[in-house]
Design a protein around this motif. Structure first.
Motif, PDB file in Angstrom:
ATOM      1  N   UNK A   1      11.926  -0.141 -18.003  1.00 26.62           N
ATOM      2  CA  UNK A   1      11.465  -1.159 -18.864  1.00 26.62           C
ATOM      3  C   UNK A   1      10.334  -2.188 -18.425  1.00 26.62           C
ATOM      4  N   UNK A   2       9.126  -2.237 -18.960  1.00 22.72           N
ATOM      5  CA  UNK A   2       8.178  -3.156 -18.469  1.00 22.72           C
ATOM      6  C   UNK A   2       7.503  -3.021 -17.142  1.00 22.72           C
ATOM      7  N   UNK A   3       6.427  -3.700 -16.770  1.00 23.18           N
ATOM      8  CA  UNK A   3       5.395  -3.211 -15.726  1.00 23.18           C
ATOM      9  C   UNK A   3       6.356  -3.316 -14.439  1.00 23.18           C
ATOM     10  N   UNK A   4       7.215  -4.578 -14.247  1.00 21.29           N
ATOM     11  CA  UNK A   4       8.009  -4.495 -12.912  1.00 21.29           C
ATOM     12  C   UNK A   4       8.695  -3.505 -12.798  1.00 21.29           C
ATOM     13  N   UNK A   5       9.637  -3.009 -13.563  1.00 25.32           N
ATOM     14  CA  UNK A   5      10.275  -1.884 -13.524  1.00 25.32           C
ATOM     15  C   UNK A   5       9.595  -0.500 -13.228  1.00 25.32           C
ATOM     16  N   UNK A   6       8.361  -0.500 -13.875  1.00 26.58           N
ATOM     17  CA  UNK A   6       7.587   0.750 -13.748  1.00 26.58           C
ATOM     18  C   UNK A   6       7.075   0.548 -12.243  1.00 26.58           C
ATOM     19  N   UNK A   7       6.707  -0.449 -11.770  1.00 28.21           N
ATOM     20  CA  UNK A   7       6.212  -0.677 -10.315  1.00 28.21           C
ATOM     21  C   UNK A   7       7.223  -0.066  -9.540  1.00 28.21           C
ATOM     22  N   UNK A   8       8.477  -0.734  -9.444  1.00 29.70           N
ATOM     23  CA  UNK A   8       9.663  -0.219  -8.934  1.00 29.70           C
ATOM     24  C   UNK A   8       9.700   1.360  -8.831  1.00 29.70           C
ATOM     25  N   UNK A   9       9.753   1.661 -10.081  1.00 31.65           N
ATOM     26  CA  UNK A   9      10.033   3.393 -10.351  1.00 31.65           C
ATOM     27  C   UNK A   9       8.761   3.984  -9.266  1.00 31.65           C
ATOM     28  N   UNK A  10       7.588   3.757  -9.496  1.00 28.50           N
ATOM     29  CA  UNK A  10       6.632   4.484  -8.863  1.00 28.50           C
ATOM     30  C   UNK A  10       6.835   4.467  -7.208  1.00 28.50           C
ATOM     31  N   UNK A  11       7.265   3.566  -6.404  1.00 28.45           N
ATOM     32  CA  UNK A  11       7.516   3.477  -5.215  1.00 28.45           C
ATOM     33  C   UNK A  11       8.750   4.374  -4.796  1.00 28.45           C
ATOM     34  N   UNK A  12       8.591   5.182  -3.896  1.00 29.67           N
ATOM     35  CA  UNK A  12       9.774   6.287  -3.673  1.00 29.67           C
ATOM     36  C   UNK A  12      11.259   5.636  -3.449  1.00 29.67           C
ATOM     37  N   UNK A  13      11.969   6.067  -4.308  1.00 28.33           N
ATOM     38  CA  UNK A  13      13.547   5.816  -4.377  1.00 28.33           C
ATOM     39  C   UNK A  13      14.352   6.968  -4.453  1.00 28.33           C
ATOM     40  N   UNK A  14      14.667   7.241  -3.227  1.00 30.62           N
ATOM     41  CA  UNK A  14      15.570   8.598  -3.179  1.00 30.62           C
ATOM     42  C   UNK A  14      16.881   8.363  -3.629  1.00 30.62           C
ATOM     43  N   UNK A  15      17.170   8.195  -4.964  1.00 31.71           N
ATOM     44  CA  UNK A  15      18.275   7.968  -5.678  1.00 31.71           C
ATOM     45  C   UNK A  15      18.304   8.306  -7.037  1.00 31.71           C
ATOM     46  N   UNK A  16      19.304   8.609  -7.680  1.00 31.39           N
ATOM     47  CA  UNK A  16      19.166   8.841  -9.152  1.00 31.39           C
ATOM     48  C   UNK A  16      19.447   7.365  -9.778  1.00 31.39           C
ATOM     49  N   UNK A  17      18.560   7.012 -10.665  1.00 31.91           N
ATOM     50  CA  UNK A  17      18.424   5.710 -11.008  1.00 31.91           C
ATOM     51  C   UNK A  17      18.688   5.398 -12.579  1.00 31.91           C
ATOM     52  N   UNK A  18      19.193   4.782 -12.896  1.00 34.76           N
ATOM     53  CA  UNK A  18      19.616   4.442 -14.508  1.00 34.76           C
ATOM     54  C   UNK A  18      18.775   3.255 -14.816  1.00 34.76           C
TER      55      UNK A  18
END
Length: 299
Positions: free
Chosen positions: A70-87
């Motif tokens: 939700x939102x541009x900030x969360x989208x930016x966090x989503x783009x950077x590699x996160x090796x986890x299942x995120x809700x």
């Protein structure tokens, strides 16, 4: 220049988030960046492949509506590699305790890598322990980076599963791959390979397809780094597929894990380390420790 190119790529994806086709095209174009890295830096080339391919996968997921930060900030966090299942849909309630634990754990794991490198540097160059310590180092590096990238999720108040669940505590190869190793990739392979391959009706076929795709991807990552193909990665993952196929169906293995867990753990650890030699071989030319060449210089 490389950092500038990455920055432009990420900003372009954020700006194009409301136009899925354009976003996918930008992410696909970004996959050429690894080939702009000099051949003299094979590890950096491979890291660039992981980063750009991750951006492509995430862009396609977002475009298909499978993931909705939700939102541009969360989208930016989503783009950077996160090796986890995120809700991403969870309410934003910062979890400072979990952030602190993730930060401490990540720094500790990277610190262990540093100590491991210092210790291995004192060993004989031909010592086979290099092959096994390299595998341990790979885990600590990936797990450490995973924990550090998860800090921002906790600070943001976004719920997620831990990327790794004590993989070296596994009692069987099936438990290692099915419950403990890299939950994010496991989820991706289950959703986009296992199920489309008919995994619910034909689990063996779905499982083999998932390991084959994972092997091909790892082969691509390291082959781009060296522009050489040695087949180590693909061989490693197909061997793992065989181990999972056998151990998941064996009543003896299940009984051993239940009744004599210490022996099951020991056998699993030995098997995973021995077969992991194929993984280290697949990194030949990219692995900065040159573990494979140090032990088998003539091959």
């Amino acid at each position: 220049q490389g950092l500038l190119a990455v920055g432009v790529l990420v900003v372009s994806l954020v700006l194009a988030r409301d136009r899925p086709r354009l976003m996918g095209g930008v992410a696909l174009a970004g996959c050429v960046l690894p080939f702009l890295v000099p051949m003299s830096a094979p590890l950096l080339r491979s890291v660039a492949v992981v980063f750009t391919s991750s951006l492509l996968i995430k862009s396609l997921q977002f475009a298909a509506g499978h993931v909705r930060p939700r939102g541009r900030l969360d989208f930016l966090l989503f783009l950077f590699p996160v090796i986890a299942v995120v809700r991403w849909e969870t309410p934003h309630r910062p979890d400072l305790r979990r952030a602190a634990v993730a930060l401490f754990t990540g720094l500790s794991q990277l610190g262990l890598v540093w100590l491991l490198v210092l210790g291995v540097s004192r060993l004989d160059l031909q010592n086979p322990l290099r092959l096994f310590t390299t595998q341990l180092g790979i885990y600590w590096v990936v797990a450490g980076i995973t924990n550090l990238t998860a800090v921002k999720l906790s600070l943001r108040g976004i719920d997620y599963d831990d990327g790794f669940n004590h993989p070296f505590a596994s009692l069987t190869p099936t438990e290692f791959w099915g419950r403990r190793w890299n939950t994010d990739v496991r989820d991706l392979l289950h959703r986009y390979v296992f199920l489309p391959a008919g995994g619910r009706r034909h689990p063996l076929r779905g499982m083999l397809a998932a390991f084959a795709v994972s092997g091909a991807y790892h082969e691509l990552v390291f082959d781009v780094g060296t522009l050489k193909f040695n087949g180590g990665m693909l061989s490693y993952f197909m061997v793992q597929a065989g181990l999972v196929a056998v151990t998941s169906r064996s009543k003896f293995v299940r009984r051993l894990a239940r009744d004599v867990p210490v022996l099951a753990w020991l056998l699993t650890t030995v098997v995973m380390l021995l077969t992991g030699i194929l993984f280290v071989y697949g990194m030949d030319g990219v692995d900065p420790s040159n573990a494979w060449r140090s032990v088998f210089p003539a091959i």
